[in-house]
Write a protein that holds these residues in place. Structure first.
Motif, mmCIF file in Angstrom:
data_model
loop_
_atom_site.group_PDB
_atom_site.id
_atom_site.type_symbol
_atom_site.label_atom_id
_atom_site.label_comp_id
_atom_site.label_asym_id
_atom_site.label_seq_id
_atom_site.Cartn_x
_atom_site.Cartn_y
_atom_site.Cartn_z
ATOM 1 N N ARG A 51 0.828 -1.205 0.000
ATOM 2 C CA ARG A 51 0.000 0.000 0.000
ATOM 3 C C ARG A 51 0.862 1.256 0.000
ATOM 4 N N ILE A 52 1.931 1.251 0.805
ATOM 5 C CA ILE A 52 2.818 2.413 0.862
ATOM 6 C C ILE A 52 3.483 2.635 -0.496
ATOM 7 N N THR A 53 3.950 1.556 -1.118
ATOM 8 C CA THR A 53 4.576 1.667 -2.432
ATOM 9 C C THR A 53 3.581 2.179 -3.464
ATOM 10 N N GLY A 54 2.355 1.667 -3.432
ATOM 11 C CA GLY A 54 1.323 2.118 -4.368
ATOM 12 C C GLY A 54 1.008 3.590 -4.198
ATOM 13 N N LEU A 55 0.908 4.034 -2.952
ATOM 14 C CA LEU A 55 0.641 5.453 -2.709
ATOM 15 C C LEU A 55 1.804 6.327 -3.180
ATOM 16 N N ALA A 56 3.032 5.864 -2.964
ATOM 17 C CA ALA A 56 4.197 6.635 -3.413
ATOM 18 C C ALA A 56 4.228 6.731 -4.932
ATOM 19 N N LEU A 57 3.987 5.624 -5.604
ATOM 20 C CA LEU A 57 3.966 5.652 -7.070
ATOM 21 C C LEU A 57 2.826 6.515 -7.598
ATOM 22 N N GLY A 58 1.658 6.390 -6.992
ATOM 23 C CA GLY A 58 0.520 7.215 -7.405
ATOM 24 C C GLY A 58 0.800 8.695 -7.185
ATOM 25 N N GLY A 59 1.428 9.029 -6.062
ATOM 26 C CA GLY A 59 1.782 10.424 -5.795
ATOM 27 C C GLY A 59 2.792 10.952 -6.797
#
Length: 90
Positions: A51-59
């Motif tokens: 989830r953290i990686t997904g949020l970072a990539l999305g950001g």
């Protein structure tokens, strides 16, 4: 069909027919439960990292998109564009 009591499974008297588990079986069950708890904790940690990686990539993607939109709005090279004077043929 017959008697309605025969169509259902008979009730089990839990006190008379309880299986007696050996101590080795109980120890093995506890070992399996412990391994399962460890597996679940590991999967929860992996899910949190995902989830953290997904949020970072999305950001990152959103920031690049917003920057490009902002940069294009500031372009002024077409603002001073004048249409060439048409040459009239005699």
């Amino acid at each position: 069909m017959g008697d309605s009591n025969t169509s259902f499974k008979p009730k089990i008297n839990s006190t008379a027919q309880d299986p007696v588990l050996k101590s080795a079986e109980i120890a093995y069950m506890k070992l399996i439960e412990q391994k399962n708890r460890e597996r679940v904790q590991k999967l929860q940690q992996i899910a949190k990292k995902n989830r953290i990686t997904g949020l970072a990539l999305g950001g990152g993607v959103l920031s690049v998109y917003l920057y490009s939109i902002f940069a294009v709005k500031q372009e002024t090279f077409l603002d001073d564009f004048e249409e060439p004077v048409k040459v009239q043929q005699p």
